[in-house]
Design a protein around this motif. Structure first.
Motif, mmCIF file in Angstrom:
data_model
loop_
_atom_site.group_PDB
_atom_site.id
_atom_site.type_symbol
_atom_site.label_atom_id
_atom_site.label_comp_id
_atom_site.label_asym_id
_atom_site.label_seq_id
_atom_site.Cartn_x
_atom_site.Cartn_y
_atom_site.Cartn_z
ATOM 1 N N VAL A 95 0.871 -1.182 0.000
ATOM 2 C CA VAL A 95 0.000 0.000 0.000
ATOM 3 C C VAL A 95 0.908 1.233 0.000
ATOM 4 O O VAL A 95 1.626 1.491 0.966
ATOM 5 C CB VAL A 95 -0.918 0.002 1.239
ATOM 6 N N LEU A 96 0.880 1.980 -1.078
ATOM 7 C CA LEU A 96 1.787 3.120 -1.228
ATOM 8 C C LEU A 96 1.010 4.428 -1.227
ATOM 9 O O LEU A 96 -0.082 4.520 -1.777
ATOM 10 C CB LEU A 96 2.596 2.993 -2.518
ATOM 11 N N ARG A 97 1.614 5.429 -0.594
ATOM 12 C CA ARG A 97 1.052 6.772 -0.577
ATOM 13 C C ARG A 97 2.149 7.771 -0.951
ATOM 14 O O ARG A 97 3.300 7.384 -1.164
ATOM 15 C CB ARG A 97 0.487 7.092 0.815
ATOM 16 N N GLU A 98 1.790 9.014 -0.986
ATOM 17 C CA GLU A 98 2.762 10.043 -1.371
ATOM 18 C C GLU A 98 3.861 10.154 -0.326
ATOM 19 O O GLU A 98 3.600 10.186 0.875
ATOM 20 C CB GLU A 98 2.051 11.388 -1.536
ATOM 21 N N ARG A 99 5.088 10.220 -0.812
ATOM 22 C CA ARG A 99 6.244 10.322 0.074
ATOM 23 C C ARG A 99 6.620 11.791 0.246
ATOM 24 O O ARG A 99 6.494 12.581 -0.696
ATOM 25 C CB ARG A 99 7.413 9.536 -0.521
ATOM 26 N N ARG A 196 8.048 -1.881 11.286
ATOM 27 C CA ARG A 196 8.041 -3.343 11.342
ATOM 28 C C ARG A 196 6.988 -3.917 10.389
ATOM 29 O O ARG A 196 5.825 -3.535 10.449
ATOM 30 C CB ARG A 196 7.730 -3.813 12.767
ATOM 31 N N PRO A 197 7.377 -4.865 9.525
ATOM 32 C CA PRO A 197 6.381 -5.567 8.709
ATOM 33 C C PRO A 197 5.529 -6.473 9.598
ATOM 34 O O PRO A 197 6.033 -7.046 10.563
ATOM 35 C CB PRO A 197 7.228 -6.395 7.731
ATOM 36 N N PRO A 198 4.253 -6.623 9.300
ATOM 37 C CA PRO A 198 3.377 -7.467 10.131
ATOM 38 C C PRO A 198 3.895 -8.897 10.229
ATOM 39 O O PRO A 198 4.274 -9.511 9.229
ATOM 40 C CB PRO A 198 2.035 -7.428 9.374
ATOM 41 N N GLY A 199 3.939 -9.403 11.462
ATOM 42 C CA GLY A 199 4.383 -10.770 11.668
ATOM 43 C C GLY A 199 5.825 -11.019 11.299
ATOM 44 O O GLY A 199 6.236 -12.163 11.092
ATOM 45 N N ASN A 200 6.629 -9.959 11.210
ATOM 46 C CA ASN A 200 8.037 -10.070 10.808
ATOM 47 C C ASN A 200 8.198 -10.717 9.432
ATOM 48 O O ASN A 200 9.190 -11.402 9.172
ATOM 49 C CB ASN A 200 8.843 -10.860 11.846
ATOM 50 N N ARG A 201 7.239 -10.504 8.558
ATOM 51 C CA ARG A 201 7.353 -11.060 7.212
ATOM 52 C C ARG A 201 8.459 -10.353 6.439
ATOM 53 O O ARG A 201 8.964 -9.302 6.847
ATOM 54 C CB ARG A 201 6.020 -10.923 6.466
ATOM 55 N N ASN A 202 8.805 -10.932 5.301
ATOM 56 C CA ASN A 202 9.809 -10.318 4.444
ATOM 57 C C ASN A 202 9.310 -8.968 3.921
ATOM 58 O O ASN A 202 8.146 -8.848 3.531
ATOM 59 C CB ASN A 202 10.128 -11.218 3.250
ATOM 60 N N PRO A 203 10.163 -7.965 3.886
ATOM 61 C CA PRO A 203 9.746 -6.677 3.307
ATOM 62 C C PRO A 203 9.426 -6.830 1.825
ATOM 63 O O PRO A 203 10.073 -7.588 1.110
ATOM 64 C CB PRO A 203 10.975 -5.779 3.517
ATOM 65 N N LEU A 204 8.423 -6.109 1.383
ATOM 66 C CA LEU A 204 8.090 -6.089 -0.038
ATOM 67 C C LEU A 204 9.004 -5.095 -0.757
ATOM 68 O O LEU A 204 9.400 -4.078 -0.182
ATOM 69 C CB LEU A 204 6.630 -5.696 -0.238
ATOM 70 N N PRO A 205 9.357 -5.367 -2.000
ATOM 71 C CA PRO A 205 10.253 -4.459 -2.738
ATOM 72 C C PRO A 205 9.755 -3.017 -2.756
ATOM 73 O O PRO A 205 10.548 -2.081 -2.628
ATOM 74 C CB PRO A 205 10.297 -5.065 -4.140
ATOM 75 N N ALA A 206 8.451 -2.818 -2.933
ATOM 76 C CA ALA A 206 7.917 -1.455 -2.984
ATOM 77 C C ALA A 206 8.040 -0.764 -1.628
ATOM 78 O O ALA A 206 8.247 0.452 -1.569
ATOM 79 C CB ALA A 206 6.456 -1.489 -3.431
ATOM 80 N N GLU A 207 7.929 -1.522 -0.544
ATOM 81 C CA GLU A 207 8.092 -0.942 0.792
ATOM 82 C C GLU A 207 9.539 -0.503 1.006
ATOM 83 O O GLU A 207 9.805 0.566 1.567
ATOM 84 C CB GLU A 207 7.675 -1.962 1.848
ATOM 85 N N VAL A 208 10.470 -1.335 0.547
ATOM 86 C CA VAL A 208 11.890 -0.982 0.650
ATOM 87 C C VAL A 208 12.181 0.274 -0.166
ATOM 88 O O VAL A 208 12.905 1.174 0.277
ATOM 89 C CB VAL A 208 12.767 -2.157 0.186
#
Length: 307
Positions: A95-99, A196-208
């Motif tokens: 889920v991306l928003r304006e940075r 923190r990603p939910p449940g310590n899941r792997n970060p998504l590329p778009a989040e990074v």
């Protein structure tokens, strides 16, 4: 063919008459009788069998009847196990928003405030607080980790708990520390992700990608002489590569003109202590880079092993 007295008594209790006539002079038998498929039993009223008789096993030699159930289909083969982190990240969309704009021009105070209020991706919705980073703002060594875990999210500081304690012991032999000290000794620590990603899941590329400008600005403000990338995601995100960490470590990399040494994360070492020797080599490389002008090496003060 005859029935034993015990068999006849059992049939009487079940409300079923004997299937074969019993001759008056037949001996009493204690063993069960097996009936040949060629012998014929006298007719028995179907109503009695349906109402009172349980389903009896077919004698071994009898041919299958039309009412016999079909064979059970083979059970499908079990799928190979999938890691929890991979399963949690599969099929997710960031889920991306304006940075915020102007990150590359921010000073420390503005950058810290901007990170604390960041809503540029969906990770902000589940965090307790952001994990900006800690340490000397002009440190000669900058450590970059992966993403905050549960304890980091709770305390707002990277590398806490057992992993943080191990990191302290890793830094001490090469004359570095997280405690208050001069910039030549105290490190600065930041993560690739600030939430923190939910449940310590792997970060998504778009989040990074959304969080990357914050980290790049931190590197520009610290201006370290050496960067230590700890863990697979930290190394791959920083170096823009998909190579496994086993191939990335042992080589010298560069980001923004700064040497980068890749090594394993302390949390990984807690699960795989056999690889501590590899990390020691990586940390020695860091110390050698820092002391290159003086011709010193960290290999002389190697950790003492008690006998």
């Amino acid at each position: 063919m005859s029935w034993s007295e015990r068999q006849r008594a059992m049939l009487r209790e079940m409300g079923i008459p004997a299937f074969w006539p019993v001759p008056p002079d037949a001996p009493v038998e204690d063993t069960p009788v097996v009936v040949s498929a060629h012998e014929q039993a006298p007719a028995v009223r179907p109503a009695m069998l349906v109402e009172h008789a349980p389903v009896l096993a077919r004698p071994p030699d009898a041919p299958p009847t039309a009412a016999a159930p079909s064979a059970r289909p083979a059970r499908p083969q079990a799928k190979p196990p999938v890691s929890i982190a991979a399963a949690a990240s599969a099929g997710l969309e960031a889920v991306l928003r304006e940075r915020p704009e102007g990150i590359d021009q921010m000073d420390w105070a503005t950058l810290r405030q901007t990170v604390a209020g960041c809503t540029a991706c969906g990770l902000c919705e589940g965090r307790q607080q952001t994990v900006f980073g800690v340490g000397h703002e002009q440190a000669t060594v900058m450590i970059i980790g992966e993403a905050p875990g549960e304890q980091e999210d709770r305390q707002g500081e990277p590398f806490v708990g057992r992993a943080g304690q191990l990191l302290d012991r890793m830094l001490s032999p090469i004359r570095l520390t997280r405690a208050e000290a001069e910039g030549t000794s105290q490190v600065f620590i930041a993560n690739v992700l600030k939430c923190r990603p939910p449940g310590n899941r792997n970060p998504l590329p778009a989040e990074v990608a959304q969080c990357e400008p914050y980290l790049m600005r931190q590197i520009a403000l610290v201006q370290p002489r050496v960067i230590i990338a700890m863990g697979r995601f930290a190394a791959q995100s920083l170096l823009k590569t998909g190579e496994p960490i086993g191939r990335l470590r042992g080589r010298l990399h560069e980001v923004q003109g700064t040497p980068v040494v890749v090594t394993y994360h302390p949390a990984y070492l807690l699960r795989n202590p056999v690889d501590k020797g590899l990390v020691w080599d990586d940390l020695c490389r860091v110390r050698e880079l820092l002391d290159a002008a003086a011709g010193l090496s960290c290999r002389s003060p190697a950790p003492h092993r008690s006998k």
